[in-house]
Design an enzyme around this catalytic site. Structure first.
Site: not given
Lengths: 218, 277
Positions: B44, B60, B62, B76, B90, B172, B209, B212
């Site tokens: 994330t 984000d 995903r 999220k 997480g 991440s 990343d 994400s």
């Protein structure tokens, strides 16, 4: 009974540590505490301005090192216990009491916790005191250093410490020690926080990176 | 007469009895060439910033299961209380459940005190719960809100440590987002500037990343008002096909045809009535 050896599952995520330099020194009439401000998780810095000098009471502070979660939790628990204790005895708590509370938690859970707290402060009975509580032992010392950065300045503090310094000299000593440790330890850095405690109370100061003293750096 | 009974006293918390068995199974499965299913994580980018009138939270959308995107548009940013929201990175289940538990407890607490809950209260509850589970609950959270003492922003790590800062990133993609923040953050920004900064930070995470992606959700919290902007920015809209890829019957010529009848006989017949009332 033979134990089968299985590799540990990799779901243990990286823990947040305060790879740190912390120091506490007594002077004539009080104590000075100092710390750096870097918090790392693995190789990444997650907080570059964390104040690791946590108040336990008006004139008692503790310096945190090791696992951030463990150290923060111990400090908050002892803060609460000291509050209750000081209300019960209707007086300001002794530094020794605060250090004993920290020591009790550190010793009882020594297998589970990995944090080292240095407790320092001023009380009417014995003036400025510094207590180290590593692994659950309780020892009173004229000064104490801790954290990963402390290994680099053991020689420096042993050579430069003198008994009965003035407040000014003591603050300079702490700032010099922190600067040298932050310069050599990868896990310490950021800004330097300094707290001076004497009979009049606690004074917090933050010294930015570019205001730190300069040592040989070529 | 004392009798020794082998009665396992079930202590609370997690039971790790099956870990050795699972490790054995995993080794066996790997030998056959398969891989065991992974927990769904929100690899994330989440972040938050304190500005002049309040707090802006961003995330984000995903959710990944190993190397596959499990949900292209998951939410999220979780509700904690009317004035407090929490982004979670997480393990998806852990962040969802943890925020729901604390939201419920905070509502009861708020009814008991008769006041709007404070962000620091939510922070204490979350950190004490996560510390109790010693990091096994994989929830990394960005908690933000406005209460009687002004706007507050906390980052909470799975082991139970928290940091109170003017800008935080987690997940991440946190390094990419933090690069944007460190470059452009100023204290006391205006709302539009703060929203643009958070949007750009999440976009940096989305495009740099792998964990994400998809859209950017924003949540702007001020005193007495919450703007839940979902989606705020559809950064990854699915493209439109430029032509039709359907072919008429007869496009491919049939050269030969062979029919093989499968002779199946009915062995057993059973009727199951479905109650559709």
């Amino acid at each position: 009974m033979s134990e089968e050896l299985f590799p540990e599952p990799e779901w243990l995520s990286e823990e947040v540590k305060t790879g740190t330099t912390i120091i506490a020194v007594t002077f004539d009439g009080g104590v000075v505490l100092g710390s750096d401000s870097r918090v790392s998780a693995g190789e990444s810095v997650v907080n570059r301005v964390m104040n690791k000098l946590s108040p336990l009471h008006d004139k008692i502070y503790c310096a945190l090192s090791g696992s951030a979660a463990d150290a923060q939790t111990i400090a908050e628990m002892v803060n609460y216990q000291l509050d209750v204790h000081s209300i019960e005895v209707e007086a300001d708590p002794l530094v020794c009491s605060a250090a004993t509370l920290v020591k009790n938690i550190s010793y009882k859970y020594k297998e589970e916790l990995s944090a080292h707290l240095i407790v320092a402060g001023w009380d009417k009975k014995k003036g400025g005191q510094v207590y180290a509580t590593l692994s659950g032992l309780l020892t009173r010392q004229p000064f104490a250093i801790g954290g990963s950065g402390s290994f680099y300045i053991n020689g420096f503090v042993d050579a430069e410490f003198r008994k009965n310094m003035t407040k000014r000299e003591c603050q300079e000593f702490v700032v010099n020690a922190l600067t040298l440790a932050m310069g050599r330890d990868g896990s310490s850095g950021g800004v330097a926080y300094v707290v001076t405690i004497d009979k009049d109370g606690a004074e917090e100061k933050c010294i930015l990176g570019n205001e730190l003293p300069k040592f040989f750096d070529e | 007469m004392a009798s020794v009974s082998v009665c396992q006293y079930h202590s609370g918390g997690f039971s790790f009895e099956n870990c050795k068995r699972n490790a054995l199974l995993e080794a066996d499965i790997n030998k056959l060439g398969f891989s065991s299913p992974a927990a769904r994580k929100t690899g994330t980018t989440i972040c938050g910033v304190v500005y002049k009138d309040g707090v802006v939270l961003g995330a984000d959308t995903r959710a990944t299961e190993g190397m596959v995107v499990a949900d292209k548009n998951c939410s999220k940013i979780h509700y904690i209380s009317p004035n407090i929201y929490c982004c979670g990175a997480g393990t998806a289940a852990d962040t969802e459940m943890t925020t729901q538990i604390i939201s419920s407890n905070l509502e009861l607490h708020s009814l008991s005190t008769g006041r709007l809950p404070r962000v620091t209260t939510a922070n204490r509850m979350l950190k004490q719960m996560l510390f109790r589970y010693q990091g096994y609950i994989g929830a990394a959270l960005v908690l933000g809100g406005v209460d009687c003492n002004g706007p507050h922003l906390y980052s909470i790590y799975p082991h139970g440590s928290t940091d109170k800062l003017p800008y935080v990133t987690m997940g991440s993609g946190s390094l990419a987002a933090m690069a944007v923040f460190e470059d452009r953050y100023r204290p006391n920004m205006e709302e539009e500037e703060a929203k643009r900064l958070v949007r750009d930070a999440i976009a940096a995470g989305i495009f740099n990343d792998l964990g994400s992606g998809s859209n950017i959700d924003l949540c702007v919290i001020t005193k007495g008002n919450v703007d839940y902007l979902r989606p705020h920015d559809m950064a990854n809209k699915k493209g439109v096909r430029t032509g039709s890829y359907r072919y008429k019957h007869g496009t491919t010529g049939v050269l030969t045809k062979a029919v093989t009848p499968l002779n199946l006989e009915v062995v057993e017949e059973s009727v199951q009535t479905m109650d559709t009332s």
